[in-house]
Scaffold this active site. Structure first.
Site, short mmCIF file in Angstrom:
data_model
loop_
_atom_site.label_atom_id
_atom_site.label_comp_id
_atom_site.label_asym_id
_atom_site.label_seq_id
_atom_site.Cartn_x
_atom_site.Cartn_y
_atom_site.Cartn_z
CE1 TYR A 147 -3.97 2.18 0.91
CE2 TYR A 147 -2.76 3.76 2.51
CZ TYR A 147 -3.51 3.20 1.51
OH TYR A 147 -4.17 4.38 2.15
CE LYS B 61 -3.63 4.96 -1.67
NZ LYS B 61 -4.55 5.25 -2.36
#
Ligand code: NAP
Length: 246
Positions: free
Chosen positions: A154, A158
């Site tokens: 993740y 990001k």
């Protein structure tokens, strides 16, 4: 203030995306509510917007599918005339420590969060360049700024969004298109509801304001970056995180 503009918000059936869709509609934009699987919830968002006098339409598509993203942007342009504002919000997490993380967990998260942002931005940019105006707002995360144990996939997606945002901002700056990212901290949505009470309490302790934010906090920042007043802001990462990353 956004009257006459068309906004596409990806992942707008729930959580932060739903709040962004409602806010941009309240600001006067016609909002395209993109979703993948939560059709009923997307319909509910549309209904709420319309009940409040706003304009909205639904568009189902998986943002991890390049052709589907192109079809969505072409379709919106054909039906509604333009894509003036794009909010790349759709995102997922598959948390786990690196040692236990499978290539599938990594691939699925990067494909949805980062590739999805790339596919939608590329498909929307051509029309914005032609029109010499546009707003692209990408939802990153505090995890992409600071890292977060258990979120290698993740955080990579990001952080990738941040590099992507700055690069596209440079490429489109001369064409009247601004490109910015928002890095939310912990926000109360389905995504953070999955966390155990213990993790939630520990997380709140890391936040100077000692509390999670609300989807409306992110929507307010999007509303500003989408507005005419933010025309001289591009390539920035705006933290909306109760002071978590500073
Ligand atoms: P959420 O409540 O889990 O909602 C996720 C949304 O993304 C849903 O509308 C979902 O649609 C959509 N979506 C997921 N995969 C998709 C796909 N392949 N194609 C199209 N839509 C897809 O998440 P959230 O908390 O609102 O998060 C929204 C964004 O903010 C994400 O990018 C997330 O990473 C970021 N963020 C959240 C937090 C937080 O604390 N909540 C913090 C930092 C950043 P369906 O249900 O229709 O599939």
């Amino acid at each position: 203030m956004l009257e006459g503009q068309v906004a596409v918000v990806t992942g707008a059936s729930r959580g932060i995306g739903a709040a962004i869709a409602k806010r941009l509609a309240m600001d006067g934009a016609l909002v395209i509510i993109n979703y993948q699987g939560s059709q009923e919830r997307a319909e509910q968002v549309k209904k709420e917007i319309e009940e409040n006098g706003g304009k909205a339409a639904l568009w189902q598509c998986n943002v991890a599918d390049a052709a589907a993203c192109q079809e969505m942007m072409d379709g919106v342009r054909k039906e509604y005339g333009a894509v003036d504002i794009l909010v790349n919000n759709a995102g997922i997490n598959r948390d786990g420590l690196l040692i236990a993380m499978t290539p599938e967990d990594f691939d699925q998260v990067v494909r949805t969060n980062l590739y999805g942002c790339f596919y939608c931005t590329k498909a929307a940019a051509r029309g914005m360049i032609r029109k010499r105006s546009g707003r692209i707002i990408n939802i990153s995360s505090v995890s992409g700024v600071m890292g977060n144990a258990g979120q290698a996939n993740y955080a990579a997606s990001k952080a990738g969004i941040i590099g992507f945002t700055k690069t596209v901002a440079r490429e489109l700056a001369g064409r009247g298109v601004t490109v910015n990212a928002i890095a939310p901290g912990f926000i109360e949505t389905d995504m953070t509801e999955k966390l155990s009470e213990e993790v939630r309490t520990a997380a709140a302790q890391q936040i100077p304001q000692k509390r999670f934010g609300k989807p409306e906090d992110i929507a307010a920042a999007v509303s500003f970056l989408a507005s005419a007043e933010a025309g001289y802001i591009t390539g920035q990462v705006l933290g909306v995180d109760g002071g978590m990353a500073m």
